[in-house]
Write an enzyme that holds these catalytic residues in place. Structure first.
Site, mmCIF file in Angstrom:
data_model
loop_
_atom_site.group_PDB
_atom_site.id
_atom_site.type_symbol
_atom_site.label_atom_id
_atom_site.label_comp_id
_atom_site.label_asym_id
_atom_site.label_seq_id
_atom_site.Cartn_x
_atom_site.Cartn_y
_atom_site.Cartn_z
ATOM 1 N N HIS A 41 98.253 -16.230 30.666
ATOM 2 C CA HIS A 41 97.689 -15.383 31.722
ATOM 3 C C HIS A 41 97.540 -16.282 32.962
ATOM 4 O O HIS A 41 97.342 -17.489 32.840
ATOM 5 C CB HIS A 41 96.311 -14.902 31.237
ATOM 6 C CG HIS A 41 95.659 -13.880 32.110
ATOM 7 N ND1 HIS A 41 95.020 -14.206 33.285
ATOM 8 C CD2 HIS A 41 95.524 -12.537 31.966
ATOM 9 C CE1 HIS A 41 94.516 -13.094 33.820
ATOM 10 N NE2 HIS A 41 94.810 -12.075 33.040
ATOM 11 N N GLN A 60 92.142 -12.648 24.119
ATOM 12 C CA GLN A 60 92.729 -11.529 23.377
ATOM 13 C C GLN A 60 92.593 -11.738 21.866
ATOM 14 O O GLN A 60 93.161 -10.980 21.087
ATOM 15 C CB GLN A 60 94.215 -11.365 23.744
ATOM 16 C CG GLN A 60 94.477 -11.092 25.210
ATOM 17 C CD GLN A 60 94.044 -9.704 25.662
ATOM 18 O OE1 GLN A 60 93.778 -8.828 24.842
ATOM 19 N NE2 GLN A 60 93.960 -9.498 26.959
ATOM 20 N N ASP A 108 92.591 -20.366 24.998
ATOM 21 C CA ASP A 108 92.193 -19.129 25.654
ATOM 22 C C ASP A 108 92.187 -18.030 24.594
ATOM 23 O O ASP A 108 93.247 -17.552 24.179
ATOM 24 C CB ASP A 108 93.174 -18.802 26.785
ATOM 25 C CG ASP A 108 92.908 -17.437 27.411
ATOM 26 O OD1 ASP A 108 91.931 -16.766 27.006
ATOM 27 O OD2 ASP A 108 93.681 -17.038 28.308
ATOM 28 N N LYS A 142 86.198 -7.440 27.073
ATOM 29 C CA LYS A 142 87.307 -6.994 26.225
ATOM 30 C C LYS A 142 86.847 -6.784 24.781
ATOM 31 O O LYS A 142 87.630 -6.374 23.932
ATOM 32 C CB LYS A 142 88.440 -8.021 26.258
ATOM 33 C CG LYS A 142 89.108 -8.185 27.625
ATOM 34 C CD LYS A 142 90.306 -9.101 27.519
ATOM 35 C CE LYS A 142 90.731 -9.679 28.860
ATOM 36 N NZ LYS A 142 91.276 -8.689 29.795
ATOM 37 N N CYS A 177 99.291 -9.951 34.921
ATOM 38 C CA CYS A 177 98.811 -11.293 35.265
ATOM 39 C C CYS A 177 99.527 -12.360 34.435
ATOM 40 O O CYS A 177 98.933 -13.386 34.092
ATOM 41 C CB CYS A 177 97.293 -11.412 35.084
ATOM 42 S SG CYS A 177 96.361 -10.353 36.178
#
Lengths: 150, 422
Positions: free
Chosen positions: B137, B217, B214, B240, B380
């Protein structure tokens, strides 16, 4: 929003492809990746040609086609009036109901009235028009452009 | 609409779960039932989270860590209680390793800045290297580009294979003795790929590089165990995973958080201040300058409770079953090309695709007219689009309340898109 007129222009674009011009610009819509390369050619005060190549959604592609159809062959003052009217329509947030006078100026472009309700898509519709404005300023030079509007 | 997806093994009782999410009941565009498939952008919020937010403001609102009055103490207990919940949710060895930020982007920027200002051995500087991947991202690309530009360090990255996975064939050349930090995404927000964390961590540890994951997700969709990951920093965001916007998390190893310098200065992060110099509070407060997002942290705590009560393993099993079903059904759609892994193996519930030469904007708009919310664009992650030679994709992303019927609605909707532009 997807009027038949818009879909027709999308599927059968007018004047697509790059031809000789006095100036070339490349505009992108960074949020969605739509892009257009556009050239203008002037013969004196007359818009002799607007040629373009690009990729993007049906709205941005159809809008470029309508622009070509409307502006080629027009005198610069008239072309600017059409551009101003289209800008006004696209910034109307769906509040402007095109009347006969506007339809006379904008012809097929009044089909984009519905697009003005969708803020995310207004940029798509305006991409080629902003490119044309920019290319015209470059082709004629700032000073020349001012002189002509004076 | 068919109901061929009913009875898939591992599915949650979505009918019961959906009752917790008031927004999923609403209609759009004059009566179309909302089919919300934009969960990779943000999830919807259950009543339990909404109640925690309004309950906090209605009964306990005060600033935290200051004041001796009842409300200040209650607010502090709720805020710090949320930290305990998050620490347990990610199996952190210590609650002091959980830093609240405003989102995952801030978490990643915080790490990049810490490493730019750090002393040896962590300092990123000229003649050192930073490693990321082509599927990041933008929030895990740009902070590292900035760091590289400011320090003169070299930015390197792993490329992608044609089937949407990391190309680690040259891992020993990409991660070298010069590498100071390796930062990569656990689950791609555009391709859906679940990356092989262990292999990358092992190589990074071999050369003594720090590892940043990261997990934006990942945290919403599977059990996240920071000890099992063996990373040094893990970043994710609250909104999220059923929480509110404005709250993110940076988990970092205690020793590192102690050693590394603060980035933002201000109230809350200090021990003592004179006009000449200051000393800093211990982590995590050292990294939380100013009044924090208190209500948002409380909301995230409620979200963590909600997800934990269902069980992250069950959430993952549900999404896996749904993803296999969705991949299968989408592959039936003529001219549809999935950008990313074309099986359910090692992939999350985010599926990007192109549909012939119909622009994703047009796909998304016609789906929206039918009440189906998807994301269109480059998500993104523009380098991914460049890699696969496409301007943009349409992305459908599922969550614990998504159902096979919604997959069917998407497939039917795409048929209408094809008829419209065909």
């Amino acid at each position: 929003m997807y009027q038949d007129v818009i879909l027709d222009h999308y599927k059968h674009p007018h004047g697509r492809g790059l031809r000789d011009g006095d100036a070339e610009v490349h505009h992108v819509n960074p949020t969605c990746g739509d892009e257009i390369t556009l050239r203008v050619r002037y013969e004196g005060e007359t818009v002799a040609d607007v040629s373009y190549e690009g990729q993007g959604c049906s709205i941005s592609q159809a809008s470029a086609s309508v622009l070509n159809e409307l502006l080629v062959g027009k005198e610069l003052d008239e072309a600017r009036r059409i551009q101003d009217a289209f800008l006004e329509l696209m910034q109307s947030k769906g509040q402007l109901e095109p009347d006969d006078a506007m339809e006379e100026v904008l012809e097929d472009a009044v089909a984009f009235a519905g697009v003005s309700k969708y803020p995310a898509r207004v940029k798509c519709a305006l991409l080629s028009w902003m490119a044309w404005k920019d290319a015209t300023a470059q082709a004629l030079g700032e000073g020349a452009a001012k002189e002509r509007t004076a | 609409m068919t109901d061929s997806g009913r009875g898939l093994p591992g599915l949650l009782d979505t009918e019961a779960i959906r009752k917790d999410f008031p927004i999923l009941d609403r209609a759009v565009h004059d009566g179309a039932k909302l089919v919300y498939l934009d969960n990779a952008a943000t999830s919807q919020k259950p009543r339990q989270v909404l109640d925690a937010l309004s309950g906090y403001y209605e009964r306990h609102n005060a600033n935290v860590h200051r004041g001796v009055h009842v409300l200040a103490e209650e607010a502090t207990a709720l805020y710090e209680g949320a930290r305990d919940k998050v620490a347990a949710f990610i199996n952190a060895p210590s609650r002091d390793e959980v830093v609240f930020t405003k989102n995952a982007s801030e978490s990643l920027n915080l790490v990049a800045n810490m490493l730019g200002w750090a002393d040896e051995p962590y300092r990123v500087e000229r003649d050192t290297e930073i490693v990321i991947t082509e599927m990041e991202h933008h929030s895990n690309i740009v902070p590292w580009q900035l760091l590289a530009q400011r320090t003169g360090a070299k930015l390197k990255w792993f490329g992608l294979t044609d089937d949407g996975r990391l190309d680690l064939s040259n891992i020993d050349e990409v991660i070298t003795e010069k590498t100071k930090v390796v930062s990569f995404v656990q689950v791609s927000n555009i391709l859906g790929t679940v990356n092989p964390v262990e292999e990358i961590v092992r190589r990074a540890q071999d050369v003594g590089a720090l590892v940043v994951v990261d997990a934006s997700q990942a945290a919403p969709h599977m059990a996240l165990d920071v000890q099992a990951l063996q990373a040094d920093f893990v970043a994710f965001t609250g909104h999220k995973m059923c929480g509110p916007t404005g709250i993110g998390v940076l988990w970092g190893r205690k020793g590192l958080l102690d050693d590394l310098p603060p980035f933002l200065g201000g109230g809350e992060m200090i021990e003592t201040v004179s006009m000449h110099s200051s000393t800093y509070a211990p982590a995590p407060h050292k990294f939380e300058a100013g009044t924090p997002p208190i209500a948002q942290a409380v909301g995230l705590g409620a979200a963590v409770d909600y997800l934990s009560a269902i069980g992250m393993d069950r959430v993952q099993a549900h999404e896996h079953a749904l993803t296999e079903y969705a991949v299968g059904r989408l592959r039936e759609v003529p001219d549809l090309r999935i950008i990313g892994p074309v099986t359910g193996e090692n992939r999350g519930a985010t599926i990007s695709f192109t549909l012939g030469d119909i622009h994703p904007h047009d796909v998304g708009q016609v789906l929206d007219e039918q009440g189906i919310a998807v994301r269109v664009g480059h998500h993104c992650a523009r380098p991914v689009c460049l890699r696969y030679g496409i301007p943009a994709t349409t992305r459908a992303s599922f969550y614990l309340y998504s159902s096979p019927a919604e997959v069917d609605a998407l497939v039917d909707g795409l048929e209408q898109v094809r008829n419209f532009f065909g």
